[in-house]
Motif scaffolding. Structure first.
Motif, PDB file in Angstrom:
ATOM      1  N   ASN A   1     -35.435  -2.897 104.999  1.00  0.00           N
ATOM      2  CA  ASN A   1     -35.078  -2.738 106.406  1.00  0.00           C
ATOM      3  C   ASN A   1     -34.543  -1.328 106.641  1.00  0.00           C
ATOM      4  N   GLN A   2     -34.242  -0.997 107.904  1.00  0.00           N
ATOM      5  CA  GLN A   2     -33.796   0.341 108.264  1.00  0.00           C
ATOM      6  C   GLN A   2     -32.457   0.678 107.624  1.00  0.00           C
ATOM      7  N   ASN A   3     -31.560  -0.294 107.525  1.00  0.00           N
ATOM      8  CA  ASN A   3     -30.257  -0.053 106.910  1.00  0.00           C
ATOM      9  C   ASN A   3     -30.405   0.343 105.443  1.00  0.00           C
ATOM     10  N   GLU A   4     -31.256  -0.366 104.702  1.00  0.00           N
ATOM     11  CA  GLU A   4     -31.484  -0.017 103.300  1.00  0.00           C
ATOM     12  C   GLU A   4     -32.144   1.362 103.190  1.00  0.00           C
ATOM     13  N   ASN A   5     -33.023   1.680 104.133  1.00  0.00           N
ATOM     14  CA  ASN A   5     -33.669   2.994 104.117  1.00  0.00           C
ATOM     15  C   ASN A   5     -32.643   4.118 104.296  1.00  0.00           C
ATOM     16  N   GLN A   6     -31.686   3.913 105.189  1.00  0.00           N
ATOM     17  CA  GLN A   6     -30.643   4.918 105.416  1.00  0.00           C
ATOM     18  C   GLN A   6     -29.737   5.052 104.193  1.00  0.00           C
ATOM     19  N   GLN A   7     -29.407   3.929 103.573  1.00  0.00           N
ATOM     20  CA  GLN A   7     -28.580   3.969 102.366  1.00  0.00           C
ATOM     21  C   GLN A   7     -29.306   4.708 101.243  1.00  0.00           C
ATOM     22  N   LEU A   8     -30.603   4.446 101.099  1.00  0.00           N
ATOM     23  CA  LEU A   8     -31.380   5.106 100.064  1.00  0.00           C
ATOM     24  C   LEU A   8     -31.488   6.607 100.341  1.00  0.00           C
ATOM     25  N   GLU A   9     -31.679   6.976 101.599  1.00  0.00           N
ATOM     26  CA  GLU A   9     -31.761   8.399 101.956  1.00  0.00           C
ATOM     27  C   GLU A   9     -30.468   9.123 101.566  1.00  0.00           C
ATOM     28  N   LYS A  10     -29.319   8.518 101.877  1.00  0.00           N
ATOM     29  CA  LYS A  10     -28.036   9.129 101.517  1.00  0.00           C
ATOM     30  C   LYS A  10     -27.884   9.228 100.003  1.00  0.00           C
ATOM     31  N   PHE A  11     -28.279   8.176  99.289  1.00  0.00           N
ATOM     32  CA  PHE A  11     -28.198   8.167  97.830  1.00  0.00           C
ATOM     33  C   PHE A  11     -29.028   9.303  97.241  1.00  0.00           C
ATOM     34  N   ILE A  12     -30.257   9.485  97.758  1.00  0.00           N
ATOM     35  CA  ILE A  12     -31.128  10.549  97.262  1.00  0.00           C
ATOM     36  C   ILE A  12     -30.545  11.920  97.578  1.00  0.00           C
ATOM     37  N   ASN A  13     -30.058  12.110  98.791  1.00  0.00           N
ATOM     38  CA  ASN A  13     -29.502  13.410  99.190  1.00  0.00           C
ATOM     39  C   ASN A  13     -28.297  13.803  98.343  1.00  0.00           C
ATOM     40  N   ASP A  14     -27.513  12.805  97.906  1.00  0.00           N
ATOM     41  CA  ASP A  14     -26.322  13.085  97.097  1.00  0.00           C
ATOM     42  C   ASP A  14     -26.667  13.489  95.668  1.00  0.00           C
ATOM     43  N   ARG A  15     -27.881  13.133  95.202  1.00  0.00           N
ATOM     44  CA  ARG A  15     -28.220  13.342  93.788  1.00  0.00           C
ATOM     45  C   ARG A  15     -29.411  14.270  93.563  1.00  0.00           C
ATOM     46  N   ASN A  16     -30.247  14.421  94.558  1.00  0.00           N
ATOM     47  CA  ASN A  16     -31.475  15.183  94.399  1.00  0.00           C
ATOM     48  C   ASN A  16     -31.308  16.550  95.062  1.00  0.00           C
ATOM     49  N   SER A  17     -30.653  17.456  94.380  1.00  0.00           N
ATOM     50  CA  SER A  17     -30.311  18.762  94.969  1.00  0.00           C
ATOM     51  C   SER A  17     -31.548  19.592  95.300  1.00  0.00           C
ATOM     52  N   SER A  18     -32.650  19.338  94.611  1.00  0.00           N
ATOM     53  CA  SER A  18     -33.865  20.135  94.858  1.00  0.00           C
ATOM     54  C   SER A  18     -34.556  19.739  96.159  1.00  0.00           C
TER      55      SER A  18
END
Length: 364
Positions: A164-181
């Motif tokens: 769902n959209q909520n999980e998508n937003q959580q995943l986006e934040k998780f990626i942004n916090d760890r994927n510096s490239s």
């Protein structure tokens, strides 16, 4: 039916979730081509074997006789229409493409800035696994999609699903916090044309490295830990695995009490849905129903103002449609019982017990 029949069980129920197996697997050590095997399974059991997840795969392999080195048919066959699937077997309830994206050959999905993009599966990217205890796991290694899938299944659970959209937003934040490239990241969405013999929506796949995606049928390879390959369904003859459903949709229109009586006389009980996994299994079979909703073993007590399962379990996991499942149900002129919608999102609804609906029995 008197409410007092249910309360002794209700008082001792706990909010614990036991793992439920949807199917019983039966190994048939007779060589047949795929179509002959399908015909045999449909006559003797339910169908050629369907597999929803690794737990099912483990149970299926336990059914295969020790020492069998021959290929073994399962119920997966190439179809004509490409569809999107989650690696984990979750149903595809939500999509978030940068633009309209139709499924095509050898296509998997990366996520970049919260949006999903089709990518050739043999390209390489970093990826996100899901782990039951740790949750999301960022793997900062570049692999093609299938290698990433294998890594996640060996070390965690699977590539991540987004429901769902909520999980998508959580995943986006998780990626942004760890994927510096800021590079694109594999998620578990892929497309193929394979279809189960019983028309199940299961998207679970367990292909071996030698998988070529020809227009054939699938067989497990015991000498490769049960991983799958594709083989000609007309010319090859192998032993095979059938499955017998643990959940049965009964296409009779009965009241809730009549459905309860039918299940207890002919099977075990009306089905209880105590976990998200069991809800997915219900979603897989409820599409066979001929009514807009299907009875579950879910009952409302007017005296106590609570919902409960007739199996004696309290309602811990819930999947109610908005406005349904409240403690203050209108008990006049009749008691309310719970049903699952056979279309849409397959959420639960409250219905008068006198309504005439199809229902789901359990065999375990």
């Amino acid at each position: 039916m008197a409410q007092s029949l249910y309360f002794p069980l209700l008082l001792i129920a706990l909010c614990s979730i036991s793992e439920c197996v949807q199917r019983q697997y039966h190994f048939i050590n007779v060589n047949k081509n795929w179509t002959e095997a399908q015909r045999y399974c449909r006559k003797k059991y339910t169908d050629l074997a369907t597999v929803d997840n690794m737990n099912d795969m483990i149970q299926l392999m336990k059914s295969v006789n020790d020492g069998v080195n021959q290929l073994v048919w399962i119920g997966l066959q190439k179809a004509n229409v490409y569809k999107w699937h989650w690696s984990s077997g979750d149903p595809v309830l939500f999509l978030n493409w940068t633009s309209g994206e139709s499924a095509g050959s050898n296509q998997c999905t990366v996520m970049c800035n919260g949006q999903w993009i089709k990518e050739a599966c043999n390209n390489t990217s970093v990826f996100i696994c899901y782990n039951m205890s740790r949750g999301l796991v960022f793997v900062n290694q570049t692999m093609n999609w299938r290698d990433a899938q294998s890594y996640c299944r060996q070390n965690h659970i699977d590539l991540v699903s987004v429901r769902n959209q909520n999980e998508n937003q959580q995943l986006e934040k998780f990626i942004n916090d760890r994927n510096s490239s800021g590079s694109a990241v594999w998620i578990g969405l892929f497309s193929d044309t394979w279809q189960w013999s019983d028309q199940s929506n299961s998207s679970f796949r367990y292909w071996a490295d030698n998988f070529k995606d020809f227009s054939y049928s699938a067989a497990i390879q015991p000498n490769k830990s049960g991983q799958w390959g594709d083989y000609s369904s007309d010319y090859n003859q192998f032993p095979f695995v059938c499955h017998e459903d643990k959940l049965i949709v009964v296409q009779q229109d009965l009241s809730w009490s009549e459905a309860l009586r039918y299940c207890r006389q002919n099977h075990v009980d009306l089905v209880s849905v105590q976990s998200e996994e069991m809800q997915y299994k219900v979603m897989n079979v409820v599409k066979l129903a001929s009514t807009e909703a299907v009875w579950l073993g879910l009952r409302h007590s007017c005296a106590l103002g609570i919902w409960f399962w007739v199996s004696g379990e309290t309602v811990c996991y819930q999947n109610w449609a908005p406005g349904n499942g409240t403690s203050e149900e209108d008990c006049e002129p009749t008691v309310r019982s719970g049903a699952v919608q056979s279309g849409g999102n397959r959420t639960w609804i409250s219905r008068p017990e006198t309504d005439k609906l199809n229902f789901i029995c359990r065999n375990y």
